[in-house]
Design a protein around this motif. Structure first.
Motif, PDB file in Angstrom:
ATOM      1  N   GLY A  58       4.367   0.113  -7.687  1.00 36.02           N
ATOM      2  CA  GLY A  58       3.661  -0.304  -7.867  1.00 36.02           C
ATOM      3  C   GLY A  58       3.240  -1.109  -9.630  1.00 36.02           C
ATOM      4  O   GLY A  58       2.034  -1.901  -9.373  1.00 36.02           O
TER       5      GLY A  58
ATOM      6  N   ALA B  96       3.300  -1.381   1.827  1.00 34.33           N
ATOM      7  CA  ALA B  96       4.075  -0.286   1.000  1.00 34.33           C
ATOM      8  C   ALA B  96       3.109   0.398  -0.270  1.00 34.33           C
ATOM      9  O   ALA B  96       2.397   0.276  -0.406  1.00 34.33           O
ATOM     10  CB  ALA B  96       5.097  -1.111   0.373  1.00 34.33           C
TER      11      ALA B  96
ATOM     12  N   MET C 222       1.070  -7.211  -4.754  1.00 38.35           N
ATOM     13  CA  MET C 222       0.500  -6.265  -4.051  1.00 38.35           C
ATOM     14  C   MET C 222       0.596  -5.485  -2.341  1.00 38.35           C
ATOM     15  O   MET C 222       0.258  -5.789  -2.060  1.00 38.35           O
ATOM     16  CB  MET C 222      -1.399  -6.375  -3.392  1.00 38.35           C
TER      17      MET C 222
ATOM     18  N   GLY D 292       3.305   3.013  -3.524  1.00 38.89           N
ATOM     19  CA  GLY D 292       3.699   4.034  -4.985  1.00 38.89           C
ATOM     20  C   GLY D 292       3.074   5.532  -4.467  1.00 38.89           C
ATOM     21  O   GLY D 292       3.158   6.699  -4.483  1.00 38.89           O
ATOM     22  N   GLY D 293       2.202   5.608  -6.154  1.00 36.95           N
ATOM     23  CA  GLY D 293       1.349   6.449  -6.937  1.00 36.95           C
ATOM     24  C   GLY D 293      -0.121   6.311  -6.438  1.00 36.95           C
ATOM     25  O   GLY D 293      -0.373   7.444  -6.512  1.00 36.95           O
ATOM     26  N   PHE D 294      -0.845   5.610  -5.463  1.00 36.72           N
ATOM     27  CA  PHE D 294      -2.003   6.108  -5.032  1.00 36.72           C
ATOM     28  C   PHE D 294      -2.878   5.575  -6.153  1.00 36.72           C
ATOM     29  O   PHE D 294      -3.356   6.494  -6.413  1.00 36.72           O
ATOM     30  CB  PHE D 294      -2.532   6.411  -3.599  1.00 36.72           C
ATOM     31  N   ARG D 295      -2.218   5.099  -7.371  1.00 37.86           N
ATOM     32  CA  ARG D 295      -3.403   5.158  -8.335  1.00 37.86           C
ATOM     33  C   ARG D 295      -4.204   3.830  -8.642  1.00 37.86           C
ATOM     34  O   ARG D 295      -4.617   3.592  -9.913  1.00 37.86           O
ATOM     35  CB  ARG D 295      -2.261   4.914 -10.005  1.00 37.86           C
ATOM     36  N   SER D 296      -4.064   2.504  -7.801  1.00 36.51           N
ATOM     37  CA  SER D 296      -4.403   1.669  -8.042  1.00 36.51           C
ATOM     38  C   SER D 296      -6.136   1.679  -7.389  1.00 36.51           C
ATOM     39  O   SER D 296      -6.258   2.453  -7.221  1.00 36.51           O
ATOM     40  CB  SER D 296      -3.775   0.166  -6.755  1.00 36.51           C
TER      41      SER D 296
ATOM     42  N   THR E 212       4.180   4.448 -10.074  1.00 30.64           N
ATOM     43  CA  THR E 212       5.520   4.470  -9.785  1.00 30.64           C
ATOM     44  C   THR E 212       6.085   2.187 -10.511  1.00 30.64           C
ATOM     45  O   THR E 212       5.180   1.272 -10.510  1.00 30.64           O
ATOM     46  CB  THR E 212       5.735   3.743  -8.668  1.00 30.64           C
TER      47      THR E 212
ATOM     48  N   SER F 115       1.173  -5.034  -9.070  1.00 27.90           N
ATOM     49  CA  SER F 115      -0.140  -5.058  -9.843  1.00 27.90           C
ATOM     50  C   SER F 115       0.188  -5.988 -10.966  1.00 27.90           C
ATOM     51  O   SER F 115      -0.909  -6.105 -11.224  1.00 27.90           O
ATOM     52  CB  SER F 115      -0.632  -3.683  -9.191  1.00 27.90           C
TER      53      SER F 115
ATOM     54  N   ILE G 179       9.390  -3.500  -2.140  1.00 27.09           N
ATOM     55  CA  ILE G 179      10.322  -3.908  -3.785  1.00 27.09           C
ATOM     56  C   ILE G 179      11.115  -1.733  -3.833  1.00 27.09           C
ATOM     57  O   ILE G 179      10.773  -1.218  -3.416  1.00 27.09           O
ATOM     58  CB  ILE G 179       9.678  -3.726  -4.869  1.00 27.09           C
TER      59      ILE G 179
ATOM     60  N   HIS H  56      -0.823  -4.034 -16.489  1.00 26.86           N
ATOM     61  CA  HIS H  56      -0.492  -4.634 -18.780  1.00 26.86           C
ATOM     62  C   HIS H  56      -1.162  -3.167 -18.698  1.00 26.86           C
ATOM     63  O   HIS H  56      -1.865  -2.326 -18.272  1.00 26.86           O
ATOM     64  CB  HIS H  56      -1.864  -5.502 -18.331  1.00 26.86           C
TER      65      HIS H  56
ATOM     66  N   GLY I 228      -2.213   2.746 -17.710  1.00 27.08           N
ATOM     67  CA  GLY I 228      -2.940   3.705 -18.519  1.00 27.08           C
ATOM     68  C   GLY I 228      -2.924   4.882 -17.638  1.00 27.08           C
ATOM     69  O   GLY I 228      -3.056   6.172 -17.788  1.00 27.08           O
TER      70      GLY I 228
HETATM   71  C1  LIG Z   1      -6.044   6.335 -14.371  1.00 24.24           C
HETATM   72  C2  LIG Z   1      -5.463   5.532 -14.075  1.00 24.24           C
HETATM   73  C3  LIG Z   1      -5.230   4.602 -15.541  1.00 24.24           C
HETATM   74  C4  LIG Z   1      -4.344   2.933 -15.048  1.00 24.24           C
HETATM   75  N1  LIG Z   1      -4.211   2.320 -16.024  1.00 24.24           N
HETATM   76  C5  LIG Z   1      -4.492   0.809 -15.796  1.00 24.24           C
HETATM   77  C6  LIG Z   1      -4.014  -0.040 -17.044  1.00 24.24           C
HETATM   78  O1  LIG Z   1      -3.952   0.602 -17.965  1.00 24.24           O
HETATM   79  N2  LIG Z   1      -3.667  -1.002 -16.765  1.00 24.24           N
HETATM   80  C7  LIG Z   1      -3.502  -1.991 -15.761  1.00 24.24           C
HETATM   81  O2  LIG Z   1      -2.725  -2.493 -15.474  1.00 24.24           O
HETATM   82  N3  LIG Z   1      -3.797  -0.876 -14.242  1.00 24.24           N
HETATM   83  C8  LIG Z   1      -4.120   0.348 -14.652  1.00 24.24           C
HETATM   84  N4  LIG Z   1      -4.261   1.340 -13.787  1.00 24.24           N
HETATM   85  C9  LIG Z   1      -3.976   0.969 -12.393  1.00 24.24           C
HETATM   86  C10 LIG Z   1      -3.133   0.742 -11.777  1.00 24.24           C
HETATM   87  O3  LIG Z   1      -1.868   1.282 -12.740  1.00 24.24           O
HETATM   88  C11 LIG Z   1      -2.267  -0.011 -10.740  1.00 24.24           C
HETATM   89  O4  LIG Z   1      -3.114  -0.106 -10.053  1.00 24.24           O
HETATM   90  C12 LIG Z   1      -0.807   0.396  -9.858  1.00 24.24           C
HETATM   91  O5  LIG Z   1      -0.089  -0.731  -9.528  1.00 24.24           O
HETATM   92  C13 LIG Z   1      -0.650   1.456  -9.426  1.00 24.24           C
HETATM   93  O6  LIG Z   1       0.826   1.648  -8.715  1.00 24.24           O
HETATM   94  P1  LIG Z   1       1.001   2.608  -7.880  1.00 24.24           P
HETATM   95  O7  LIG Z   1       2.405   2.937  -8.103  1.00 24.24           O
HETATM   96  O8  LIG Z   1       0.518   4.257  -7.704  1.00 24.24           O
HETATM   97  O9  LIG Z   1       0.676   1.434  -6.705  1.00 24.24           O
HETATM   98  P2  LIG Z   1      -0.135   1.824  -5.267  1.00 24.24           P
HETATM   99  O10 LIG Z   1      -1.509   2.312  -5.623  1.00 24.24           O
HETATM  100  O11 LIG Z   1       0.202   2.740  -4.317  1.00 24.24           O
HETATM  101  O12 LIG Z   1      -0.190   0.570  -4.676  1.00 24.24           O
HETATM  102  C14 LIG Z   1      -0.831  -0.097  -5.668  1.00 24.24           C
HETATM  103  C15 LIG Z   1      -0.266  -1.774  -4.610  1.00 24.24           C
HETATM  104  O13 LIG Z   1       1.524  -2.004  -5.271  1.00 24.24           O
HETATM  105  C16 LIG Z   1       1.805  -2.212  -3.692  1.00 24.24           C
HETATM  106  N5  LIG Z   1       2.719  -1.322  -3.554  1.00 24.24           N
HETATM  107  C17 LIG Z   1       3.645  -0.176  -4.173  1.00 24.24           C
HETATM  108  N6  LIG Z   1       4.579  -0.031  -3.989  1.00 24.24           N
HETATM  109  C18 LIG Z   1       5.439  -0.804  -3.243  1.00 24.24           C
HETATM  110  C19 LIG Z   1       6.391  -1.436  -3.502  1.00 24.24           C
HETATM  111  N7  LIG Z   1       7.641  -0.509  -3.516  1.00 24.24           N
HETATM  112  N8  LIG Z   1       6.877  -3.338  -2.769  1.00 24.24           N
HETATM  113  C20 LIG Z   1       6.194  -2.477  -2.995  1.00 24.24           C
HETATM  114  N9  LIG Z   1       4.889  -3.092  -3.007  1.00 24.24           N
HETATM  115  C21 LIG Z   1       4.275  -1.878  -3.304  1.00 24.24           C
HETATM  116  C22 LIG Z   1       0.794  -1.521  -2.983  1.00 24.24           C
HETATM  117  O14 LIG Z   1       1.513  -2.388  -1.661  1.00 24.24           O
HETATM  118  C23 LIG Z   1      -0.590  -1.925  -3.419  1.00 24.24           C
HETATM  119  O15 LIG Z   1      -0.668  -3.271  -3.086  1.00 24.24           O
HETATM  120  C24 LIG Z   1      -4.904   2.685 -13.341  1.00 24.24           C
HETATM  121  C25 LIG Z   1      -4.744   3.399 -12.371  1.00 24.24           C
HETATM  122  C26 LIG Z   1      -5.407   4.884 -12.975  1.00 24.24           C
HETATM  123  C27 LIG Z   1      -6.177   5.828 -11.654  1.00 24.24           C
END
Ligand SMILES: Cc1cc2nc3c(=O)[nH]c(=O)nc-3n(C[C@H](O)[C@H](O)[C@H](O)COP(=O)(O)OP(=O)(O)OC[C@H]3O[C@@H](n4cnc5c(N)ncnc54)[C@H](O)[C@@H]3O)c2cc1C
Length: 254
Positions: free
Chosen positions: A113, A43, A165, A45-49, A110, A117, A171, A120, A105
């Protein structure tokens, strides 16, 4: 169903260089149909990991599963689909006088996500990780099975999905507790530190503040490290100032 094939595109960590197919399901039946035909699925979300955790041969994006489903304004309980971003939730909550208990941050992460993850924020010392305020998760386990879980009905699955993860299933929706705010403004203090010891002392001294963070200059100066420590709280005094801050964050998306 809409999908795109991406070849030799690197993820955020720039480690994964393979090709993959990225699906944009619009409902649970579309997700199920992909699950029944493909393996090596993850899965996204916003690819921010920071890592390549949302990359696999087949990727299921939650981009179009992004609706706020319900808000109990009296108790501050929000239910939304997994693809709802931090930005959407904050824009929805602030004018009503509510905020997220825990926010990372980036506003492009999403709900799904953040759970996967167990993110925090700068409030970590006070409120813990995202899962602390999480009530329920609706999880698609496989092409046939959907469960709605909380920490008492299925603790093992609940806690392994928080920070799991994406490995326990997709979800679909979640319900979270929010916190009441009187203003969208944060009063903050800033302290410049000339040594590592003094920044740690700041964290101790100002631990009553809801939010705190320090940025460290990792180039040594006078045999030590300089840093800027900031701590703050939401203001209680200006009820009328429940407005949105339109500050820009770097944007990219698939
Ligand atoms: C500028 C920046 C600042 C950040 N600051 C922080 C911070 O302060 N604290 C912190 O903890 N993190 C921080 N992060 C990291 C980010 O918040 C996490 O990695 C978060 O998980 C990203 O969410 P996403 O929706 O982009 O998920 P994605 O990067 O798309 O996916 C992350 C993980 O979640 C899983 N996932 C996503 N959607 C689902 C779903 N629907 N069901 C099941 N699994 C799913 C994916 O398989 C993957 O393993 C930051 C990242 C950036 C780029």
């Amino acid at each position: 169903m809409h999908y795109i094939d991406l070849k030799n595109i690197k993820s955020w960590a720039k480690n994964y260089t393979g090709s993959y197919r990225l699906y944009y399901p619009k409902n649970v039946n579309e997700i199920k149909s992909i699950l029944s035909k493909k393996n090596k699925i993850i899965a996204a979300g916003g690819f921010r990991s920071y890592g390549d955790s949302a990359i696999n041969d087949t990727i299921l994006s939650s981009k179009f599963l992004n609706k706020i489903l319900n808000f109990d304004e009296k108790n501050g309980i929000l239910r939304a689909q997994a693809g709802t971003t931090i930005e959407q939730m904050i824009n929805f909550l602030i004018p009503k006088g509510w905020f997220l208990n825990v926010s990372p941050g980036t506003k492009y992460a999403t709900l799904g996500g953040c759970i996967a993850s167990d993110v925090h924020g700068k409030e970590h010392h006070k409120f813990g990780c995202f899962s602390e305020g999480l009530n329920k998760i609706k999880l698609l386990l496989n092409e046939n099975e959907i469960v709605e879980i909380d920490r008492s009905s299925n603790p093992d699955l609940f806690y392994s999905t928080c920070g799991g993860m994406g490995l326990t299933g997709f979800i679909l929706e979640a319900e979270i507790n929010c916190k009441k705010i009187q203003s969208s403004e944060i009063y903050f203090n800033k302290y410049l530190n000339q040594s590592l010891d003094s920044v740690f002392q700041c964290f101790e001294k100002y631990s009553d503040y809801d939010y705190s963070v320090a940025w460290l200059d990792t180039i040594k100066s006078n045999n030590n490290y300089k840093s800027v420590f900031t701590c703050g709280n939401f203001s209680n005094s200006f009820k009328k100032k429940l407005k949105l801050n339109k500050k820009k964050e770097n944007q990219y998306s698939f």
